[in-house]
Design an enzyme around this catalytic site. Structure first.
Site, mmCIF file in Angstrom:
data_model
loop_
_atom_site.group_PDB
_atom_site.id
_atom_site.type_symbol
_atom_site.label_atom_id
_atom_site.label_comp_id
_atom_site.label_asym_id
_atom_site.label_seq_id
_atom_site.Cartn_x
_atom_site.Cartn_y
_atom_site.Cartn_z
ATOM 1 N N TYR A 120 -6.250 -4.369 -2.917
ATOM 2 C CA TYR A 120 -7.103 -3.489 -2.124
ATOM 3 C C TYR A 120 -6.705 -2.051 -2.472
ATOM 4 O O TYR A 120 -5.534 -1.679 -2.347
ATOM 5 C CB TYR A 120 -6.883 -3.753 -0.634
ATOM 6 C CG TYR A 120 -7.776 -2.950 0.290
ATOM 7 C CD1 TYR A 120 -8.880 -3.534 0.888
ATOM 8 C CD2 TYR A 120 -7.503 -1.617 0.576
ATOM 9 C CE1 TYR A 120 -9.695 -2.807 1.757
ATOM 10 C CE2 TYR A 120 -8.310 -0.882 1.432
ATOM 11 C CZ TYR A 120 -9.410 -1.487 2.019
ATOM 12 O OH TYR A 120 -10.218 -0.767 2.857
ATOM 13 N N SER A 136 -6.699 1.790 -1.603
ATOM 14 C CA SER A 136 -6.859 2.767 -0.532
ATOM 15 C C SER A 136 -6.707 4.162 -1.134
ATOM 16 O O SER A 136 -5.666 4.475 -1.717
ATOM 17 C CB SER A 136 -5.807 2.531 0.569
ATOM 18 O OG SER A 136 -5.881 3.526 1.554
ATOM 19 N N ASP A 178 -6.345 5.401 9.369
ATOM 20 C CA ASP A 178 -6.521 4.108 10.051
ATOM 21 C C ASP A 178 -6.288 2.959 9.075
ATOM 22 O O ASP A 178 -5.672 1.937 9.414
ATOM 23 C CB ASP A 178 -7.924 4.007 10.644
ATOM 24 C CG ASP A 178 -8.074 4.810 11.924
ATOM 25 O OD1 ASP A 178 -7.033 5.112 12.550
ATOM 26 O OD2 ASP A 178 -9.210 5.132 12.292
ATOM 27 N N GLU A 179 -6.821 3.124 7.875
ATOM 28 C CA GLU A 179 -6.666 2.119 6.836
ATOM 29 C C GLU A 179 -5.181 1.901 6.512
ATOM 30 O O GLU A 179 -4.693 0.765 6.421
ATOM 31 C CB GLU A 179 -7.416 2.593 5.588
ATOM 32 C CG GLU A 179 -7.732 1.524 4.567
ATOM 33 C CD GLU A 179 -8.633 2.095 3.485
ATOM 34 O OE1 GLU A 179 -9.734 1.571 3.298
ATOM 35 O OE2 GLU A 179 -8.217 3.066 2.819
ATOM 36 N N LEU A 180 -4.457 3.000 6.356
ATOM 37 C CA LEU A 180 -3.033 2.933 6.048
ATOM 38 C C LEU A 180 -2.263 2.238 7.164
ATOM 39 O O LEU A 180 -1.406 1.376 6.915
ATOM 40 C CB LEU A 180 -2.490 4.348 5.837
ATOM 41 C CG LEU A 180 -0.968 4.461 5.610
ATOM 42 C CD1 LEU A 180 -0.574 3.781 4.313
ATOM 43 C CD2 LEU A 180 -0.552 5.944 5.597
#
Length: 1182
Positions: A40, A42, A110-112
């Site tokens: 994934y 990011s 938020d993803e992290l």
């Protein structure tokens, strides 16, 4: 062999062409519970999309790595899309590109945060890339990251809605924690690098760590994961200046070839050249020039040139040697079975540095006997022994072949379980039989299994038969047949005694069987053999006469043995016979199985005889005279027949029989019946060759005749559980060769047994079981203890090596003050006695190496055992509360095989853990820790106001810690941080010596709505049992992970509590200028509100912590037993008793590389350090 079915391979290959995800397309489908994406990505579109990210993305696709890349930009402030959350949870690895504007995107943050939180519950790989930013800017939120976080904070502060502002505060905490955590991970910095080379490095790292080919290019091996990891690690490990050889060992069909072929396909591209040579043994045996054909293949593969005609093996070997010396090669030589083959293929000149060679063979001695190991510079050699599959893997493989799924179909559970037990984890048997039963009904399965024992020419049997046929001597083959028919599960010493008397060379023969994995030795010194191997050996005997068992050399089937005796067909060809009437009675209740003694009259060659619970009529003079081993459990007479030929017996086992006076005559004539008065009992003089006498559980036996002194060859006596035994003859002490006497369970606390003038016994042991049909152990002696212990001790021979006084209802006061007469004693067993402390006499044993006090349920203390001790066993099923274990300062390192579970109450196991009440801790100790103004703790309780809830202080690993109810930390913690992590740099300005670090964290229970449903959603061991503190010296690349001893669970009514700890770091671990990060991993239902840290220096006064520093296994001492293969230290009390280190998912947050299970053969414990403590003085804080 052990591979997944073609169905899964087809599914995998049919979908492997799609490797990318965007918001409108999806990656390939996957198996159930398998991640959908390898990687994934990011990143922040604004910085990297049209350059670096695009190139990295394309490189990952070209490398066959399934990659998630979202092509939509989300505006600042929007929540993360559900499909992105699903993609994160469905990915195996994450590449986080931390660029200049990364933190300005709340979506990225938020993803992290979600990625790092997901890492807690699954072992995901995270690779941070610092794309033209400094890691310190990320860690400390400085530069562009500081600006971005400041803007987010402003947004939060201007928010009018209280709920929204509260949500922003929670998010800010998550983001801050995530940035610190990702900055502390081992990342890659693009600064100063060419991006193309940098991208290649990333792709190669992902390719290696994800093992992409395992899923897409090759079938997955079942049950081989740990072996694959081991070999992969071995291939990657090692100096480029040497060559390594790995030998994969195991019986035929165990998976050696499949495993070698698998790892070769996985790693062959990593070497200059490679060659896989298969089926070497068969190819050499089937063709006259087979060996030269194999040499030709190997030479062509390595040299990459056309071969030329050579008709001499030695010339070909020379050519191969020259080719191997020029290139870094990876070779697999499959199924080598002779030195000639190995020497012809590898020669003796060695390899190019960095080369790797895998050899599969059934012979353990082969590799290191080759010419390569007779040179001055020997290659490094590793062994990998394959032992078969576990129960889960066996079921998976069998069901996969039979049903094309992982579990039995409905109705097949019972027959599947029976077949699994029959195969005993043998992969080839599971695969072949599973395929044979595919699409068959249950009735067919049952009939198939009934015929397995009769099948002599099966593929599996023929594979195993190759090992038997390769045995070099007829002696070894006869030995193998003897053991497979009679001695599986039997003590090795007993077996060797019998078979040596049968003119079998057991010394070299057993070694040859062990080397070929036809035999193994169990933990209790018993012979073990895989069931399929045992059946193969018995089939070899059956082939002597398929339909006429009386013409075979050995009879072991109880039904066949009974029929042969019943019709009196046994002849001189029979050398062994086994019959247990109970096995027949189970099948035919009420049937009569009486035999006559003359049934054995024609078996002149019979040397091994077992007649358990057999009733025979007639004179025993008809028994064969050449018997070497005789076992008659449940013998119905109460005396030994005088006409039984016993002059050649070396082992006699009469356990569970009715005999009352075993050989000789009663000392009290009133106990004799008419037959006994006629002196029909034979004398021990009739047993001149006897070496082992076994009379266990003869509840009527009263005494042993003094004529036992005539058995001058006797080395072993077992009278265990003869509860009426009243007298031992003094003459036992006159036997010069006796090493083992067992008297377990003879109610030694009763003043019945008399024993005088025993001398020169070498071993007494009561906790081992020896016998022809019992598992037994090494030479040990036992517990015949009269009421006068002092008298008994003085009567024991000075040559005694091992003594067991187990299960004798002996109290600490029962023992004499001195055992110094037993100056040769090495082993002492006091198991199962109600002693409350180690008897004082134990300290007088100058050579004691092993002390066992298992299941001593009243044991409270063990103080100063002999310093020579090497093994200590204190395990108890009833979990006694042991309070004190203290060792001699000169104690040698010892092994702690088992230990009582220490409860979180007052105790001290020196060198391991010390728990005391805070009120009992001296003020100078607290000052030495730098804990000031804590006097109020001495009057406080944790939770309820009972003694059990008083505040305790723990000491282990050089760490002192305490927990107490409070919602704020001591005021002298000036450096603080919200959340579970804190980072700081040790000041360089101080001129004083660093003595340690004080760390404090505030804990609270999560609100009910935030608690994780632990048992439902998360697998076991996803969270630590107690708070885990990780201290990382980033500068020195050192890490200590401390799993604190589990505290009491008495937190009822407590809202917040403080965990305060002092870490005794010194100059070697930390110094001025070092960057330190400390993180608390909370339990699943807790939250960490705040952390604080303070550095402690000495002020030159006397050291109050001198005793604490004298322990050996502490920070700054010997922590090697707790070190992982990648260098970190996992400090957990339970690991004193575990042979290795086990990494759980919560460890993987900090330790990315290395196997989950890291085993070491022996773990040594030493309570006190041999070094002198560095006495510096009291603590002084800065």
């Amino acid at each position: 062999m052990v591979v997944l079915s073609e169905l899964i391979l087809e599914e995998s290959s049919s979908t492997s062409s799609t490797h990318v995800h965007s918001s409108s397309t999806h990656g390939h489908s996957s198996l159930t519970n398998t991640p959908s994406y390898d990687v994934y990505l990011s990143f922040r579109d604004l910085d990297t999309r049209h350059g670096f990210i695009y190139d990295l993305y394309e490189a990952l696709i070209d490398a066959n790595i399934t990659t998630f890349l979202d092509d939509e930009e989300i505006k600042t402030g929007e929540d993360l899309k559900p499909e992105l959350e699903s993609a994160i949870k469905a990915s195996r690895a994450f590449i986080i590109v931390l660029s200049k504007n990364y933190a300005s995107s709340t979506w990225c943050l938020d993803e992290l945060a979600l990625i790092l939180e997901q890492r807690i519950v699954s072992n995901h790989i995270i690779i941070p890339i610092f794309y033209h930013v400094e890691p310190s800017d990320v860690r400390w939120q400085e530069g562009s990251f500081g600006d971005a976080m400041a803007k987010h904070k402003q947004t939060m502060e201007v928010e009018i809605d209280a709920n929204e502002r509260s949500q922003w505060a929670v998010k800010m905490g998550r983001w801050n924690k995530a940035l610190i955590e990702v900055a502390n991970l081992k990342g890659k910095d693009v600064k100063g690098r060419r991006e193309t080379e940098f991208i290649q490095e990333i792709v190669k790292d992902i390719y290696r760590r994800l093992h992409v080919p395992l899923r897409t290019l090759r079938p997955q091996l079942i049950g081989m994961e740990s072996s694959i990891k081991f070999i992969t690690s071995w291939l990657k490990d090692g100096s480029s200046h040497r060559a390594d050889i790995l030998t994969i060992l195991g019986i035929g069909g165990i998976g050696k070839t499949s495993l070698a072929k698998y790892v070769f396909a996985l790693h062959c591209h990593e070497f200059h050249t490679s060659s896989y040579v298969d089926d070497i043994s068969r190819r050499c045996n089937e063709k006259f020039n087979g060996l030269m054909d194999i040499q030709k293949q190997l030479f062509n593969d390595v040299s990459k040139t056309k071969s030329f005609e050579i008709h001499d093996v030695s010339l070909y070997t020379s050519k191969i040697e020259n080719a191997l010396a020029r290139k870094r090669v990876f070779l697999v030589l499959d199924d080598i079975d002779s030195l000639d083959q190995l020497d012809a293929l590898l020669g003796s000149k060695g390899f190019h540095p960095g080369s790797k060679v895998i050899i599969t063979t059934k012979n353990t001695w082969l590799t290191e006997s080759s010419a390569l190991f007779k040179t001055n510079i020997k290659p490094m050699h590793e062994r990998l022994l394959l032992r078969g599959l576990g129960e889960i893997e066996s079921q998976q493989l069998l069901c996969f072949q039979a049903f094309h799924c992982n579990y039995p179909k409905r109705g097949y559970e019972e027959v599947s379980d029976k077949l699994m037990k029959y195969c005993q984890g043998h992969p080839l048997a599971l695969e072949v039989l599973g395929k044979s039963l595919h699409n068959q009904d249950v009735a067919y399965w049952e009939g198939f299994m009934e015929g397995l024992n009769k099948e002599t020419n099966s593929y599996v049997n023929n594979v195993l038969r190759m090992s038997f046929d390769s045995l070099p001597y007829n002696n070894d083959k006869e030995l193998f047949k003897h053991i497979s028919c009679y001695f599986v599960g039997i003590d090795r010493d007993v077996t060797e005694t019998i078979l040596e008397a049968c003119d079998i060379n057991t010394r070299s023969g057993i070694t040859n069987l062990l080397d070929r994995f036809l035999l193994s030795i169990g933990e209790n010194n018993e012979f073990k053999m895989h069931q399929l191997v045992q059946e193969m050996g018995r089939r070899v005997v059956c082939e002597e006469s398929i339909n006429k068992p009386w013409k075979r050399s050995r009879l072991w089937c109880h039904k066949e043995s009974f029929e042969v005796l019943q019709v009196k067909k046994g002849k001189g060809n029979v050398v062994g016979l086994s019959l247990d009437i109970r096995m027949l009675e189970k099948e035919n209740l009420g049937a009569s199985y009486e035999l006559k003694t003359d049934s054995l009259s024609n078996m002149d060659s019979l040397m091994l005889l077992q007649l358990n619970y057999v009733h025979m009529k007639g004179s025993y003079e008809n028994f064969p005279g050449d018997l070497r081993g005789l076992c008659m459990h449940g013998f119905p007479l109460n005396y030994m027949p005088t006409d039984l030929p016993m002059e050649n017996l070396v082992v006699l086992d009469m356990s569970y029989s009715n005999i009352e006076a075993f050989v000789g005559c009663y000392s009290d004539p009133r106990r004799l019946d008419k037959r006994q008065k006629l002196h029909t009992l034979c004398d021990f003089e009739q047993l001149p060759a006897l070496e082992k006498l076994i009379v266990r559980h003869c509840v009527g036996l009263i005494e042993v005749c003094k004529s036992i002194e005539q058995c001058i060859e006797l080395v072993f006596i077992d009278l265990s559980y003869c509860k009426k035994l009243e007298k031992l003859p003094r003459t036992i002490g006159m036997l010069k060769k006796v090493k083992i006497v067992l008297l377990d369970g003879c109610d030694l606390g009763k003043p019945r047994i008399k024993s005088k003038d025993m001398c020169s016994l070498e071993i007494l042991n009561a906790n081992k079981n020896f016998g022809i049909n019992t598992i037994t152990s090494s030479s040990t002696f036992v517990d015949s203890i009269p009421s006068d212990m002092k008298f008994f001790a003085s009567s024991l021979p000075t040559s005694l090596v091992s003594l067991s006084l187990a299960n004798n209802k002996l109290y600490s006061e029962s023992f004499p003050m001195d055992f110094s007469c037993l100056y040769m004693l090495n082993e002492l067993y006091l198991d199962g006695n109600p002693i409350d402390s180690m008897p004082i006499c134990v300290r007088s044993l100058p050579r004691l190496k092993k002390l066992s006090m298992r299941n001593c349920n009243k044991l409270k203390s063990l103080e100063y055992p002999p310093h020579t001790l090497r093994e200590l066993l204190l395990y108890s099923l009833q979990k006694p509360y042991i309070e004190k274990v203290v060792f001699d300062p000169e104690m040698l390192p010892l092994q702690l095989y088992s230990f009582p579970r220490v409860e979180p109450r007052l105790c001290e196991i020196e060198g391991m853990i010390k728990i005391q009440l805070m009120v009992d801790v001296e003020d100078n100790i607290l000052r030495g820790l730098g804990w000031t103004n804590l006097n109020f703790l001495k009057e406080r309780h944790m939770g309820a106001s009972s003694l059990e809830s008083e505040i305790q202080i723990f000491y282990e690993f050089g760490i002192l810690s305490t927990m107490y109810e409070q919602d704020e930390m001591p005021s002298w913690f000036k450096h603080r941080s919200i959340g579970s992590s804190i980072s700081f740099t040790i000041p360089s300005s101080s001129q004083k010596n660093l003595r340690g670090i004080n760390f404090c964290s505030i804990h609270a229970f999560k609100p009910p709505e935030e608690k994780i449903p632990f048992l439902d959603e998360f697998p076991y061991r996803q969270f630590p049992e107690s708070p885990m503190i990780t201290v990382s010296n980033v500068t020195k690349n050192r890490m200590w992970i401390y799993e604190r001893f589990k505290d009491r669970s008495t937190f009822v009514g407590v809202k917040c509590w403080v965990l305060l700890s002092h870490w005794m770091f010194g100059r070697n671990e930390m110094e001025g200028g070092d960057l330190i990060t400390i993180t608390v991993t909370e339990r699943y239902n807790e939250v960490i509100k705040e952390c604080g840290v303070r550095v402690v220096y000495d002020d030159g006064e006397e050291d109050a912590l001198d005793y604490y520093r004298s322990w050996n296994h502490i920070i700054g001492g010997d922590l090697s037993p707790f070190q992982t293969t990648t260098g970190q230290y996992i400090l957990k009390n339970q690991r004193f008793f575990m042979p290795g280190v086990a990494l759980t998912p919560y460890h993987r947050k900090f330790i990315v590389d290395g196997p989950n299970i890291q085993v070491e053969e022996v773990r040594w414990f030493r309570a006190l350090s041999p070094r002198k403590p560095d006495i510096i003085g009291y603590a002084n804080e800065v």
